[in-house]
Design a protein around this motif. Structure first.
Motif, PDB file in Angstrom:
ATOM      1  N   LYS A  96      35.629  37.915  48.554  1.00 52.13           N
ATOM      2  CA  LYS A  96      36.497  37.747  47.269  1.00 52.13           C
ATOM      3  C   LYS A  96      37.956  37.276  47.698  1.00 52.13           C
ATOM      4  O   LYS A  96      38.443  36.561  46.963  1.00 52.13           O
ATOM      5  N   GLU A  99      37.870  33.683  48.596  1.00 51.11           N
ATOM      6  CA  GLU A  99      37.975  32.728  47.598  1.00 51.11           C
ATOM      7  C   GLU A  99      39.609  32.851  46.754  1.00 51.11           C
ATOM      8  O   GLU A  99      39.812  31.670  46.290  1.00 51.11           O
ATOM      9  N   SER A 100      40.031  33.833  46.519  1.00 57.19           N
ATOM     10  CA  SER A 100      41.398  34.191  45.838  1.00 57.19           C
ATOM     11  C   SER A 100      42.412  33.535  46.776  1.00 57.19           C
ATOM     12  O   SER A 100      43.348  32.727  46.148  1.00 57.19           O
ATOM     13  N   ASP A 102      41.965  30.914  48.687  1.00 61.25           N
ATOM     14  CA  ASP A 102      41.693  29.501  48.508  1.00 61.25           C
ATOM     15  C   ASP A 102      42.491  28.859  47.365  1.00 61.25           C
ATOM     16  O   ASP A 102      43.124  27.827  47.162  1.00 61.25           O
ATOM     17  N   LYS A 103      42.337  29.583  46.325  1.00 62.75           N
ATOM     18  CA  LYS A 103      42.640  29.405  44.802  1.00 62.75           C
ATOM     19  C   LYS A 103      44.333  29.363  44.982  1.00 62.75           C
ATOM     20  O   LYS A 103      45.058  28.383  44.532  1.00 62.75           O
TER      21      LYS A 103
END
Length: 130
Positions: A96, A99-100, A102-103
Motif C-alpha cells: 500500500k 502504491e501511495s 507512486d501516486k
C-alpha cells in the motif's frame, strides 16, 4: 522527554502528538509528578512511523495495526503464528505504501511541470522567475 521536545524531534505539532495519545496510537510511557506527558525513544520511533504513514493516506486503524505488527516483530518471545501474521501485515502495508508513494511522485511531477510552465510564462511576460 516532554511533549515539546518530542514535537520538535518528530516535526509534529504538540496538538498532533496529544491527538495520537488521545486516540491510543502513542501513549506516553510515563507522566511527571505534575502530570506532564513523558516520552521515550521508543515512543518517538512510533510517532515517526505515524508521520511517515500519514501522507500516504493510511487510516488511524491501519496505523494502529502496523504499529502493533511492528511491536510483535520486535518481541523476541512472541508466538510464531503471531510473528507470521505480523510479517504478512507488514508486506500488505508495504505494498500500500509503495502504491501511495507512486501516486505522490506522479502528483509531484505534475506540480513541478506546472511551476516550470509558470516560470517560463512569467519570464515571457517580463517577470523575474526565481
Amino acid at each position: 522527554m516532554q511533549i515539546g521536545q518530542v514535537a520538535a524531534r518528530t516535526e509534529l505539532s504538540i496538538n498532533t502528538v496529544r491527538h495520537y495519545d488521545e486516540v491510543g496510537l502513542v501513549t506516553p510511557s510515563a507522566r511527571s509528578a505534575g502530570g506532564f506527558r513523558l516520552y521515550t525513544e521508543a515512543d518517538v520511533d512510533r510517532l515517526l512511523v505515524i508521520r511517515r504513514m500519514k501522507p500516504l493516506g493510511f487510516s488511524l486503524a491501519e496505523m494502529r495495526d502496523l504499529l502493533d505488527a511492528l511491536a510483535v516483530l520486535d518481541d523476541d518471545v512472541a508466538p510464531e503464528n503471531e510473528r507470521a501474521e505480523a510479517a504478512q501485515h507488514l508486506r500488505d502495508y508495504r505494498a500500500k505504501a509503495e502504491e501511495s508513494a507512486d501516486k505522490l511522485r506522479k502528483h509531484l511531477a505534475y506540480a513541478e511541470e506546472l511551476t516550470e510552465l509558470l516560470a517560463a510564462r512569467a519570464a515571457e511576460a517580463g517577470g523575474h522567475p526565481e
